[in-house]
Design a protein around this motif. Structure first.
Motif: not given
Length: 829
Positions: A234-244, A804-818
């Motif tokens: 839902a939140a998409g990948y950043d370039p590091g996570r789409i490396a595979r 303000l999340a400690g891991d903004p990318l993960r927080a965006f993942d969770e919000m988008a999934a919801q």
């Protein structure tokens, strides 16, 4: 025509290319010529053949003087080195028939040229000089070159790269200064693969002079495929996570250049690829402007020899350097501009007649739709319209000071020279005089800062010290304070911004040139690093934002959205999949993924298009968040958001945010907002005045003033000791701006700052056009408990819980999934 040159050509090529045949009819007659042709069409020799022919003919007669007779101007130093390699063979063929004293000399003169080489060139002039606008501007003011420049031709390569920034103004003025040294009007030749409209580029090159336009009638064969993993979260990948997924694309290619949107993204993807391909780690590299020049050049040499499996970059390799071994380009995320995509695509198949091949790797579901639109636009080949900044006054101040350093000038002659340059054809005489007044120390605030002396209708430099300082401030590119990154053995890896190093915690590593390192010790302006195995690895963030959506891409994306909206209305998800497969030729798995995204959006509201304009409102506790869908680009949407926020709730706290696809306003829930009041807030009447009023209440002008003041030679960029400290430059810039606004609000540098922000950064003229469209168009208004999938990227970038999340990318993942789960049309209620 020298026989040695024609024999070399016949032995190297079977026949001239189409563009060469057309161009030579013009260039061999000495006509000003703009050559617009795709990469791989032979346009380099189309431009240089006539130059080599004339130099060879003069050399064979023994009449070559100790002077520069031909100048090649490039936006990129690497291009100069590439052209030097490409011209080595024909020059060697010509020189083989000549005695040593009559041989043709070719040299590169840039900011990287050593002092020893500069001194040698000042004594023995290169007949063919390869340089940049900044170095050319410097040479024109140097006493040792007063009699060394007598060109009969100037070639400007990749001229489109100068068109939309102030380097074009510096180039135009430098060409006019150079022509005063020539025995007569010299020939001007421009080269580009992606320039439109041709008339605007020809004007940049030649001003009002006649310029023949040569366009290759056969579009170069190119192919752009879509590639994506089986699932896009839902939140998409950043370039590091789409490396595979990126690794999958490298398997069948000999050598790939992968383009990311930022330098930070390049570092992340490069590190991830090296980790996933350990056997090829030495053949994977990262290339961008913050990496040390020696490292970049080594990588470029290995790339040209076909030794690299993949080189990851941001924009540093997108101009026309010939890497013949590259057979694939990977676009990681949509590049958001047709010209930009074609330019990058042209880095592959870089031989005459070969196909340019690339793959587009979308990072998210919204990016997938944009990628589909991008491929359609690339197929059509319709380029964006370039807009050359008109009469920037800070560049004019810099060049007039350079002219004063060069010699004593008559004011009328200087004005006539400036008005012959393409970007300054319509310069008002009053603006010219105001710039001279500023340089002479006129006005209340800068009376002690005079740099020139004006008397008897002439002007000249005020002192030798000012002349010396001038050379340290040439150019239009502002420099941020950087810290050099060195290894223990004094090998320089590159540089990062000081603020990034200050943010690192003890033991925290970071990526530099694709290597994981950590700071061992700090010295003034230098960080000594060592290899690191730390689990905590940061990526430096350099100034310079992501690329904005172009107007041409916006049109194509709107067309795709309209088609999908109509298809879903007629037959739901199956109809969407069919139109994506049949009309847009999207692979079945990607068509299913995109159609699923459309279905989820349609559970909230139809796909947003240009008409009706779609408005979403989400109420959250004491706040209401309005989201206006407008596929207009980030700059236009920021202008719209600022004006609408200021008009909706004067005196209230209104938070605004914008991206390429819309803008957001967050207001107190007590403020009564409906369609009537929001439509009034977007009324075109008074829009420009209100935008400037809002702009003056922000710190945008103050921050931009520093760049303008540096270009206008008010604040030093650097000295003989190196770059100026940005912290002090920023403070001085802010203080000077505030003082000028108080006592001289109409000062030329303040006026230029306002012009640059309104026209170049905020695209205010087109924002006004978009305001007119939004105000007049029909609307559809939706009150939602949560943002729709299409509005989610805009909403999440504003959301406090994510930021303000400690891991903004993960927080965006969770919000988008919801959010995606809640808009799932098939979920059980």
């Amino acid at each position: 025509m020298p026989k040695a040159l024609t024999d070399w050509f016949a032995g190297r090529y079977t026949a001239p290319t189409n563009v060469q045949e057309i161009a030579w009819r013009r260039t061999l007659r000495g006509e000003n010529t703009l050559i617009l042709a795709p990469t791989g069409s032979g346009k380099t020799l189309a431009a240089f053949f006539s130059v080599l022919a004339r130099l060879g003919a003069d050399a064979s007669r023994g009449t070559l003087p100790n002077a520069t007779l031909a100048v090649y101007v490039t936006p990129l130093r690497a291009l100069g080195r590439d052209i030097e390699r490409n011209l080595a063979e024909p020059l060697a063929a010509l020189n083989a028939t000549l005695p040593p004293r009559d041989q043709i000399r070719m040299e590169i003169r840039t900011g990287d040229t050593s002092t020893k080489d500069r001194s040698r060139m000042a004594r023995r002039r290169p007949h063919l000089l390869l340089t940049t606008p900044e170095s050319l501007s410097s040479l024109l003011s140097q006493k040792s070159w007063l009699d060394g420049l007598s060109p009969h031709v100037v070639i400007v390569d990749e001229i489109h790269a100068f068109a939309e920034n102030k380097r074009g103004a510096l180039l135009g003025l430098s060409l006019e200064r150079l022509e005063t040294r020539a025995p007569g009007a010299f020939q001007r030749i421009g080269l580009s693969a992606t320039a439109s409209p041709a008339s605007a580029i020809a004007q940049l090159l030649c001003g009002h002079r006649h310029c023949a336009i040569v366009q290759d009638s056969v579009r170069r064969t190119h192919r752009l495929d879509l590639h994506a993993p089986d699932h896009l979260p839902a939140a998409g990948y950043d370039p590091g996570r789409i490396a595979r997924a990126a690794v999958e694309t490298l398997a069948g290619a000999q050598s790939t250049i992968a383009f990311c949107s930022t330098r930070s993204a390049s570092e992340r993807l490069g590190a991830a690829l090296a980790y996933l391909l350990p056997d090829d780690e030495s053949r994977i590299g990262v290339h961008h402007s913050s990496i040390e020049r020696g490292e970049r050049e080594l990588l470029e040499e290995r790339l040209s020899r076909g030794e690299m499996k993949c080189v990851v970059c941001s924009t540093s390799l997108e101009l026309g350097v010939d890497y013949a071994g590259v057979d694939q380009v990977l676009l990681v995320g949509t590049p958001r501009g047709v010209s930009r995509a074609l330019q990058r695509l042209g880095r592959s198949g870089h031989r005459s007649g070969q196909m340019a091949y690339g793959r587009l790797l979308p990072l998210s579901l919204p990016d997938l739709l944009e990628a589909i639109a991008m491929r359609e636009a690339v197929r059509a080949g319709a380029l964006e319209t370039l807009r050359v900044p008109e009469s920037p006054l800070d560049v004019l101040a810099q060049v007039l000071l350079g002219m004063a350093v060069e010699r004593r000038w008559e004011i009328g002659a200087a004005l006539a020279l400036v008005r012959r340059a393409g970007p300054y054809l319509n310069l008002p005489a009053a603006d010219f005089q105001d710039v001279l007044t500023y340089l002479a120390g006129g006005g209340q605030v800068l009376a002690r800062y005079g740099k020139i002396v004006v008397e008897d209708g002439h002007f000249t430099v005020a002192s030798p010290k000012i002349a010396r300082d001038y050379f340290h401030g040439i150019g239009c590119i502002s420099e941020d304070f950087r810290v050099k990154i060195l290894t223990k053995n004094n090998r320089r890896l590159g540089d990062v911004e000081e603020q990034f190093l200050a943010s690192l915690r003890p033991g925290e590593a970071f990526l530099m040139a694709g290597k994981v390192v950590e700071v061992e010790r700090l010295a003034p302006g230098v960080a000594i690093v060592k290899p690191s195995n730390s689990d905590r690895v940061q990526t430096p963030r350099w100034m310079g934002g992501k690329m904005p959506l172009s107007s041409r891409m916006a049109e194509e994306e709107i067309r795709l959205r309209r088609t999908l909206r109509e298809a879903f209305s007629a037959g739901g998800r199956p109809a969407c999949e069919q139109v994506l497969r049949d009309v847009f030729k999207v692979p079945a798995n990607l068509a299913a993924m995109a159609a699923g995204f459309v279905e989820r959006q349609s559970a909230a509201a139809p796909i947003p298009i240009d008409s009706p304009v779609q408005i979403e409102r989400v109420r959250r506790a004491r706040q209401q968040v309005l989201m206006v869908h407008s596929v207009s680009g980030r700059a236009i949407n920021q202008s719209l958001a600022w004006v609408a926020a200021w008009r909706l709730a004067p005196g209230e706290s209104v938070v605004s945010n914008s991206n390429d696809h819309g803008f957001l306003l967050s207001l107190n829930a007590r403020v009564d907002i409906d369609e009537t009041s929001l439509r009034a807030a977007l009324a075109p009447t008074g829009f420009m005045n209100d935008l400037e009023t809002v702009l003056r209440a922000t710190d945008t002008l103050g921050r931009k003033f520093r760049n303008v003041a540096e270009t206008g030679q008010l604040i030093p960029k650097r000295s003989y000791k190196g770059p100026a400290n940005t912290k002090y430059s920023s403070w001085n810039g802010t203080l000077l701006y505030q003082t000028l606004m108080t006592y001289e609000p109409n000062h030329v540098l303040v006026r230029e700052t306002v012009r640059e922000v309104l026209e170049d950064l905020l695209d205010a003229p087109h924002a006004l056009t978009e305001a007119k469209r939004l105000h007049a168009a029909p609307w559809e208004w939706f009150d939602h408990p949560r943002p729709s999938p299409f509005a989610l990227p805009l909403f999440a970038a504003f959301n406090r819980d994510v930021l303000l999340a400690g891991d903004p990318l993960r927080a965006f993942d969770e919000m988008a999934a919801q959010v995606y789960a809640e808009w799932d049309p098939h979920r059980a209620v």
